[in-house]
Design an enzyme around this catalytic site. Structure first.
Site, short mmCIF file in Angstrom:
data_model
loop_
_atom_site.label_atom_id
_atom_site.label_comp_id
_atom_site.label_asym_id
_atom_site.label_seq_id
_atom_site.Cartn_x
_atom_site.Cartn_y
_atom_site.Cartn_z
N GLN A 39 0.85 -1.18 0.00
CA GLN A 39 0.00 0.00 0.00
C GLN A 39 0.89 1.23 0.00
O GLN A 39 2.00 1.22 0.54
CB GLN A 39 -0.93 0.00 1.22
N CYS A 75 -8.89 -0.06 -5.54
CA CYS A 75 -8.12 1.12 -5.95
C CYS A 75 -8.67 1.70 -7.24
O CYS A 75 -8.04 2.57 -7.86
CB CYS A 75 -6.65 0.77 -6.11
#
Length: 399
Positions: free
Chosen positions: A237, A357
């Site tokens: 991340q 995402c």
């Protein structure tokens, strides 16, 4: 033509008026005249970076915290509204702070002694030489700046390539392409740069895959208190802060679930941080090296975590396999997880935490789940790519 007010920010970062006019660099509340001159409003902020407007890394530094939060929320909820999906509860937006990005991908060139290291310019392939960056961590920033000197010293008059950086437990992991050491002096230049910069690992890729040149200690990245071996190129991340927000959302979403599947598990950023007494976790991942690293880390701690090397695009878990679990967390790449979601829609799993995402593919997959009887109960918008149009989210579907 009188001045028009900017009422929102479009998906690519332009300000938009009520008439549909797009204006680069404008914030909600600004006014724009016929010649394109912007009169700043209350949500127009001074950019934090001297490269703003040229560098393509950040396009929203001119937005206030409020306007940036509104942008992230709208980017997450807009595609859902377009598909007539009702969200029960939209949580406040979580924004990662400046100087928190722990990975970066740079390009570099060297021509006639002039070295450029940076990011592509906005809307172009032109390389912008970066001398300061307001989004990366201080340690990452130091290595970015040192990389310019390394390229300048390399004994070739013309070079170009990429530099991949990630901040892990031991420091900065650096992978560089475009150089091919052919002498003892060049190998010593590599090792000396790694030592002087305090790199956790320095690797090169000459077109045949990463080759480690220096690694003082085995490199790891920790999730919670569990260190996991960090294979080259593994996904992380963007910020520790953003990861913590997404994990907290998944933990809340799956509270009470005792048998959980983590799909597209990677190195185990969710699986390892969802582990707790009395809970069993299955983790599936298509990339071999990350899933082996996860297995090794779980075994070392004797965690009740079973791993499987499985391509969920070609071989998604079937409904009868999914029905063994009372909670699912999935964090697919930008393409989403359409095939896996279709089998999930045919299952009886009561709680699904989908982390995404890409709001567009998430909305597509959410429509499939909602059409099968799931309800989108909670949505957590997360802006860990600060000042970027790239946003993330976590969610909870229940049936």
């Amino acid at each position: 033509m009188s001045a028009e007010q900017i009422i929102r920010v479009a998906a690519r970062g332009d300000g938009v008026t009520a008439s549909g006019r797009h204006v680069a660099g404008a914030a909600p509340g600004d006014h724009v005249d016929a010649g394109g001159v912007i009169t700043p409003g209350p949500d127009h902020a001074p950019p934090a970076c001297p490269h703003f407007g040229r560098c393509g890394g950040c396009s929203l530094q001119h937005l206030s915290e409020r306007a940036l939060s509104d942008f992230v929320r709208d980017r997450v909820t807009g595609p859902l509204a377009a598909k007539d999906i009702v969200v029960g509860d939209v949580r406040p937006v979580h924004l990662s702070p400046p100087h928190s990005r722990r990975r970066a991908s740079l390009r570099y060139t060297k021509q006639k002694g002039a070295v450029t290291v940076g990011f592509a310019g906005q809307g172009s392939h032109t390389l912008v030489d970066i001398r300061a960056c307001a989004i990366v961590t201080p340690r990452l920033h130091d290595v970015m700046m040192a990389a310019r000197g390394f390229v300048a010293k390399w004994p070739k008059p013309k070079l170009s390539g990429q530099i991949e950086l990630a901040e892990i437990d031991q420091g900065i992991d650096m992978l560089i392409t475009g150089i091919a050491p052919g002498s003892m002096a060049e190998h010593e230049l590599l090792s000396g740069f790694a030592k002087d910069t305090g790199l956790a690992r320095l690797s090169i890729d000459q077109g045949y895959g990463p080759e480690t040149q220096a690694e003082p200690a085995p490199v790891t990245v920790s999730f919670g208190d569990v260190p996991v071996r960090f294979p080259h190129g593994s996904f992380l991340q963007a910020t520790r802060d953003g990861e913590a927000a997404l994990v907290a959302a998944a933990r809340e979403a799956l509270a009470g679930s005792r048998v959980i599947a983590d799909l597209f598990a990677g190195l185990g950023s969710f699986a390892l941080q969802l582990a707790e007494d009395g809970r069993k976790i299955y983790a599936a991942e298509a990339a071999r090296d990350p899933v082996l690293a996860l297995k090794q880390a779980a075994n070392a701690r004797q965690l009740p975590l079973f791993t499987e090397h499985r391509d969920l695009f070609r071989n998604p878990l079937r409904p009868e396999e999914l029905n063994r679990f009372d909670g699912i967390v999935l964090d697919p790449p930008r393409a989403g997880a359409e095939e896996q979601v279709r089998t999930l829609a045919a299952s009886t799993v009561p709680r699904v935490s989908y982390v995404s995402c890409n709001p567009a593919t998430f909305a597509r997959d959410a429509r499939i789940l909602c059409d099968s009887g799931y309800r989108l109960q909670t949505l957590w918008p997360v802006g860990q790519f600060r000042w970027s149009t790239h946003v993330e989210l976590a969610s909870l579907f229940v049936r």
